[in-house]
Enzyme design. Structure first.
Site, PDB file in Angstrom:
ATOM      1  N   GLU A 120       1.089  -1.535   0.137  1.00 33.83           N
ATOM      2  CA  GLU A 120       0.231   0.249   0.201  1.00 33.83           C
ATOM      3  C   GLU A 120       1.274   1.137   0.315  1.00 33.83           C
ATOM      4  O   GLU A 120       0.219   2.749  -0.245  1.00 33.83           O
ATOM      5  CB  GLU A 120      -1.937   0.548   1.401  1.00 33.83           C
ATOM      6  CG  GLU A 120      -1.689  -1.254   1.043  1.00 33.83           C
ATOM      7  CD  GLU A 120      -2.867  -0.458   1.905  1.00 33.83           C
ATOM      8  OE1 GLU A 120      -4.385  -0.602   1.730  1.00 33.83           O
ATOM      9  OE2 GLU A 120      -3.001  -0.933   3.137  1.00 33.83           O
ATOM     10  N   HIS A 128      -4.871   0.413  10.774  1.00 34.75           N
ATOM     11  CA  HIS A 128      -5.860   0.323  11.209  1.00 34.75           C
ATOM     12  C   HIS A 128      -6.684   0.417  12.509  1.00 34.75           C
ATOM     13  O   HIS A 128      -7.048  -0.435  13.245  1.00 34.75           O
ATOM     14  CB  HIS A 128      -6.146  -1.518  10.563  1.00 34.75           C
ATOM     15  CG  HIS A 128      -5.031  -1.918   9.405  1.00 34.75           C
ATOM     16  ND1 HIS A 128      -4.177  -2.294   8.856  1.00 34.75           N
ATOM     17  CD2 HIS A 128      -4.957  -0.721   8.574  1.00 34.75           C
ATOM     18  CE1 HIS A 128      -3.768  -2.098   8.000  1.00 34.75           C
ATOM     19  NE2 HIS A 128      -4.562  -1.211   7.449  1.00 34.75           N
TER      20      HIS A 128
HETATM   21 MN    MN Z   1      -3.768  -1.168   5.408  1.00 32.32          MN
END
Ligand code: MN
Length: 260
Positions: A104, A125
């Site tokens: 990412e 997260h």
């Molecule tokens: Mn992620």
């Protein structure tokens, strides 16, 4: 090539963006950012914002069209030797065999490209943020510590951009769509995934990451109790003007705890 680096370094020293004092040279500035980036990884893990997943990056002060981000690994284990240089398309500048970048990394690349004011990006997260990405309840500043949420927190829904995916921002196009949703805000939530938090430096990015999570936890509890009185925009702007100047205090505390 070397003359170009010196010119960039002088500009940064004059602007004071990263330099500690007027005598700091470019190598010292870059070394300090890498040192702070390692600390930011450890702090965010110690504070429960990152776990085995998530990442934090910094723009390269010598090459503003590049950013510094660990190779793919748990943030708590990051050392200076793990930091990879990336361009703003998310390519690793000097690839090494057996060293994998984060899937990412395009989150960071797209935000640095879209936001010249941003020099640090956190992707996490952290659990309480998931609540506000998954429901219609907007995340709003509940107290002075999270006043930087003034102006609202947009939610990026990857489904509206790319249909059914594995939820990961794994292409330049998805990174650009996320950066567009973030706009000029400090935080964007990602439905069913997490959040991005941005700032002008690593200290502010870490501070905002910790207090966005705390605000979300408190807000969910407050909403269960009844109607919530949030900071209004004027209160939040005044609080941010004050609190934004104090981030060095928790940074030093968190750093000492995390680097033990
Ligand atoms: Mn992620």
């Amino acid at each position: 090539m070397s003359s170009r680096i010196i010119v960039v370094g002088v500009l940064l020293t004059v602007s004071g963006a990263h330099a500690q004092d007027a005598g700091t040279n470019t190598t010292d500035v870059r070394a300090k950012v890498i040192d702070d980036l390692v600390a930011a990884n450890r702090i965010l893990a110690d504070q429960g914002i990152l776990d085995g997943y998530g990442h934090v990056s910094a723009r390269d002060p010598e090459h503003p069209d590049r950013f510094l981000l660990s190779r793919s690994q748990a943030p708590e284990m990051v050392t200076a030797g793990d930091i990879l240089e990336h361009d703003l398309d998310g390519n690793v500048i000097a690839t090494r065999s057996g060293v994998n970048p984060f899937l990412e990394r395009f989150i960071h690349a797209a935000i640095y490209r879209a936001r010249p004011d941003v020099n640090a990006v956190v992707h996490c997260h952290s659990p309480s943020l998931i609540l506000f990405g998954a429901t219609a309840a907007p995340l709003r500043p509940l107290y002075h510590m999270s006043a930087f949420l003034v102006g609202g927190v947009p939610v990026f829904d990857i489904r509206t951009v790319a249909g059914d995916t594995d939820m990961l921002v794994r292409t330049p196009q998805l990174g650009q769509a996320l950066a567009k949703t973030l706009g000029a805000h400090t935080v964007a939530l990602m439905r069913g995934h997490g959040a991005v938090i941005v700032a002008a430096d690593l200290q502010h990015a870490v501070f905002r990451s910790v207090y966005t999570e705390l605000n979300a936890r408190l807000q969910a509890q407050a909403m269960a109790l009844g109607k919530v009185k949030f900071l209004d925009d004027d209160e939040a702007r005044k609080a941010e003007a004050t609190m934004g100047g104090t981030v060095q205090r928790p940074w030093e505390l968190w750093r000492r705890k995390a680097m033990k």
